[in-house]
Design an enzyme around this catalytic site. Structure first.
Site, short mmCIF file in Angstrom:
data_model
loop_
_atom_site.label_atom_id
_atom_site.label_comp_id
_atom_site.label_asym_id
_atom_site.label_seq_id
_atom_site.Cartn_x
_atom_site.Cartn_y
_atom_site.Cartn_z
N LYS A 50 0.82 -1.22 0.00
CA LYS A 50 0.00 0.00 0.00
C LYS A 50 0.85 1.27 0.00
O LYS A 50 0.39 2.33 -0.40
CB LYS A 50 -0.92 0.01 1.22
CG LYS A 50 -1.90 -1.15 1.27
CD LYS A 50 -3.22 -0.80 0.62
CE LYS A 50 -4.20 -1.96 0.75
NZ LYS A 50 -5.48 -1.69 0.10
N THR A 72 -8.24 9.49 4.50
CA THR A 72 -8.60 8.21 3.90
C THR A 72 -9.35 7.36 4.90
O THR A 72 -9.33 7.63 6.10
CB THR A 72 -7.36 7.44 3.40
OG1 THR A 72 -7.80 6.32 2.63
CG2 THR A 72 -6.50 6.95 4.55
N SER A 75 -9.03 -0.37 6.12
CA SER A 75 -9.07 -1.48 7.07
C SER A 75 -7.72 -1.63 7.77
O SER A 75 -7.54 -2.46 8.63
CB SER A 75 -9.44 -2.78 6.36
OG SER A 75 -8.47 -3.10 5.41
N ASN A 77 -3.87 -1.28 6.40
CA ASN A 77 -2.57 -1.04 5.79
C ASN A 77 -2.50 0.28 5.03
O ASN A 77 -1.48 0.96 5.07
CB ASN A 77 -2.20 -2.20 4.87
CG ASN A 77 -1.65 -3.39 5.64
OD1 ASN A 77 -1.07 -3.21 6.71
ND2 ASN A 77 -1.83 -4.59 5.12
N ASP A 169 4.70 -16.92 -16.31
CA ASP A 169 3.47 -17.28 -17.04
C ASP A 169 2.26 -16.62 -16.41
O ASP A 169 1.27 -16.34 -17.09
CB ASP A 169 3.28 -18.81 -17.00
CG ASP A 169 4.42 -19.54 -17.69
OD1 ASP A 169 4.70 -19.21 -18.86
OD2 ASP A 169 5.04 -20.41 -17.04
N GLY A 179 -7.48 -2.70 -5.94
CA GLY A 179 -6.40 -1.80 -6.33
C GLY A 179 -5.10 -2.50 -6.66
O GLY A 179 -4.36 -2.08 -7.56
N ALA A 205 -15.95 -13.55 1.07
CA ALA A 205 -16.08 -12.15 0.60
C ALA A 205 -15.76 -12.17 -0.89
O ALA A 205 -14.83 -11.54 -1.35
CB ALA A 205 -15.12 -11.23 1.36
N ASP A 207 -17.03 -11.02 -3.62
CA ASP A 207 -17.68 -10.01 -4.46
C ASP A 207 -17.02 -9.87 -5.84
O ASP A 207 -17.71 -9.71 -6.85
CB ASP A 207 -17.65 -8.65 -3.75
CG ASP A 207 -16.24 -8.26 -3.35
OD1 ASP A 207 -15.74 -8.78 -2.34
OD2 ASP A 207 -15.63 -7.44 -4.06
N LYS A 269 10.00 -18.83 6.62
CA LYS A 269 10.45 -18.06 7.78
C LYS A 269 10.18 -16.57 7.60
O LYS A 269 10.98 -15.73 8.04
CB LYS A 269 11.95 -18.27 8.05
CG LYS A 269 12.41 -19.70 8.05
CD LYS A 269 11.76 -20.54 9.10
CE LYS A 269 12.27 -21.97 9.06
NZ LYS A 269 11.42 -22.87 9.85
N SER A 300 1.41 -9.53 -0.26
CA SER A 300 0.96 -8.14 -0.18
C SER A 300 1.34 -7.44 1.12
O SER A 300 1.55 -6.23 1.11
CB SER A 300 -0.55 -8.08 -0.39
OG SER A 300 -1.20 -9.05 0.42
#
Lengths: 311, 311
Positions: A50, A72, A75, A77, A169, A179, A205, A207, A269, A300
């Site tokens: 982010k 902003t 949730s 990050n 690939d 995003g 979730a 959606d 690790k 992420s």
């Protein structure tokens, strides 16, 4: 939008981000019979990709806009990312956070001198509260996922990954607000030779999965997933990109997410948060499809409360 | 022993080890006002530096010795290291383990096809059982820390660290059986320009600290430390090296070890085991002493049961 825009964005944010390492694990490759490279955005500044979008969004503002600050809702990050990017650019940051956000994420915002404004844990309450702050303070609203500058900033993780591993690939990412996957899809489109982009999404979730089927933005009635970063839905800026450039979305169950997370912790690790394990869970669920492929996975983020783990 | 010996050892084991990354954290550097680099042996094959010594020890055996197999006793990581190195060299490995060793470490030995032989959790029981197996099978005994080939193999972590960061003022390592700190001290002696070596040791198993004071090898009456890899004492091969080349040993309390471990997890997003946090705990306890210094810390391993954490 073209390739040059993304190159410019990348150069502009470079002083504010880490070029994160790309790791792999022989044991995991053997387990899945594929060559997987993990782009470790859990090692990014403030612990998640982010930072890339937030830095680019603030750098896109005029001097005058910067003086009035940014606001902003997040949730977690993106809240930390905006706080840190704003701090580095000497901009005031107002952060609307759901009251049940993990304490570790609230602490992060405090560390980076963002001002937290709490609200109920629904998308509606978040947006209303952020709009109110924007109006009262004249602050520029930054959306965690549904804003071009944020999407372009996010694309730079995949751009770096493709620079290091040009023969991928497929690249897998989690899908929350859309995003990251939209930015990744742009990167694959402009910087690869036909590399596909596939999303991983919690069944609880799903959606985005349903949105790709119906052709319009679907929402979730509930958010009972451990992947706290993905409890949100797509937006009108990223959905067209996703429709055009994302191959498909694979849905995974909660236990599959937790097992994938634990596997990465134990074998590699490194600390990843639950949302981050979702695309790897999707790969583990569909091993045959990825057999002998060169696969990139964007890890992420790594902001997890180590005193409150799902395993 | 000379510099050439260690260079040979390093070249010989290279095909069997990872050259592990050296990481740093701005946040941690700010917190301690020093430049710290972490040599990440938690990313080593099988998850700990022990792979280096084990590989070198087996590579030192004759063909005939290799055919009869190897045996060791270990609190865990050396067990996995010998199992994996033996598997790669097609040698049979017998592993004497205390019955209360973490399941994650037993699983590791099984993964690498080592044959586990359980014993009581005392140094005496371990040694007696291993001697019995050596006699019965004709297997070569490999000591986890008190054997020249193991010490020389261990030295290669610090050699790599000094190649990357030649200006270190000091390197910190944990002290358990003494094999890592002795190897590190040799590396600093032959490959640095006056870089000191300091050990971190749990107060609850401070045999090495007391040994340096008394001038002879001291033992522990109990092992009530979370640092399960350090529940052992020095030996006659490594103690002379430690006496000659190690600056001193800093003792830390249990809560200091756990806090240091959690700090590395949360800030660096990497998984380290409790033993591995001990030298960082020593630095945090003595910030003034390390202020503005270039400090290297060997993160010795990352094999921890993620379902049973000390925080």
């Amino acid at each position: 939008m073209d390739k040059q825009t993304l190159i410019k964005v990348h150069n502009r944010i470079k002083p504010f981000i880490h070029r994160t390492p790309v790791l792999s694990s022989c044991l995991i490759n053997e387990m899945v019979s594929a060559d997987i490279v993990f782009k470790c955005e859990n090692f990014q500044k403030m612990g998640a990709f982010k930072m890339r979008g937030a830095a680019n969004a603030i750098l896109s503002l005029s001097e005058e806009e910067r003086e009035r600050g940014v606001v902003t809702h997040s949730s977690g990050n993106f809240a930390q990312a905006v706080s840190l990017a704003a701090q580095k650019l000497d901009v005031k940051a107002y952060i609307v956070m759901p009251e049940n956000a993990p304490q570790v994420k609230k602490n992060g915002v405090n560390t980076y001198e963002g001002e937290i404004i709490e609200c109920e844990s629904t998308p509606q309450a978040r947006e209303a509260t952020a709009n109110k702050v924007a109006k009262e303070k004249g602050a520029s609203f930054l959306h965690p996922s549904n804003q071009d500058e944020v999407i372009y900033g996010n694309s730079t993780a995949a751009i770096e990954l493709l620079e290091e591993c040009p023969n991928l690939d497929v690249i897998l990412t989690p899908v929350g607000g859309g995003g990251l996957i939209a930015g990744t899809a742009l990167a694959a489109h402009y910087f690869s030779n036909n590399c596909k982009v596939i999303g991983g999404e919690p069944m609880e979730a799903d959606d985005a999965y349903r949105s790709l089927i119906s052709g319009k933005i679907e929402t979730n009635d509930s958010f009972h997933t451990v992947a706290d970063g993905l409890r949100t839905h797509l937006g009108n800026r990223n959905f067209p990109i996703i429709k055009e450039h994302v191959e498909k979305i694979i849905r995974v169950e909660e236990d599959e997410i937790i097992n994938a997370m634990q596997l990465i912790w134990e074998r590699m690790k490194i600390i990843i948060e639950p949302s981050c394990a979702v695309p790897f869970a999707a790969l583990l669920k569909n091993k045959k499809e990825f057999k002998n492929k060169n696969v990139g996975i964007i890890l992420s983020g790594g902001n997890v409360d180590v005193k409150n783990l799902p395993f």
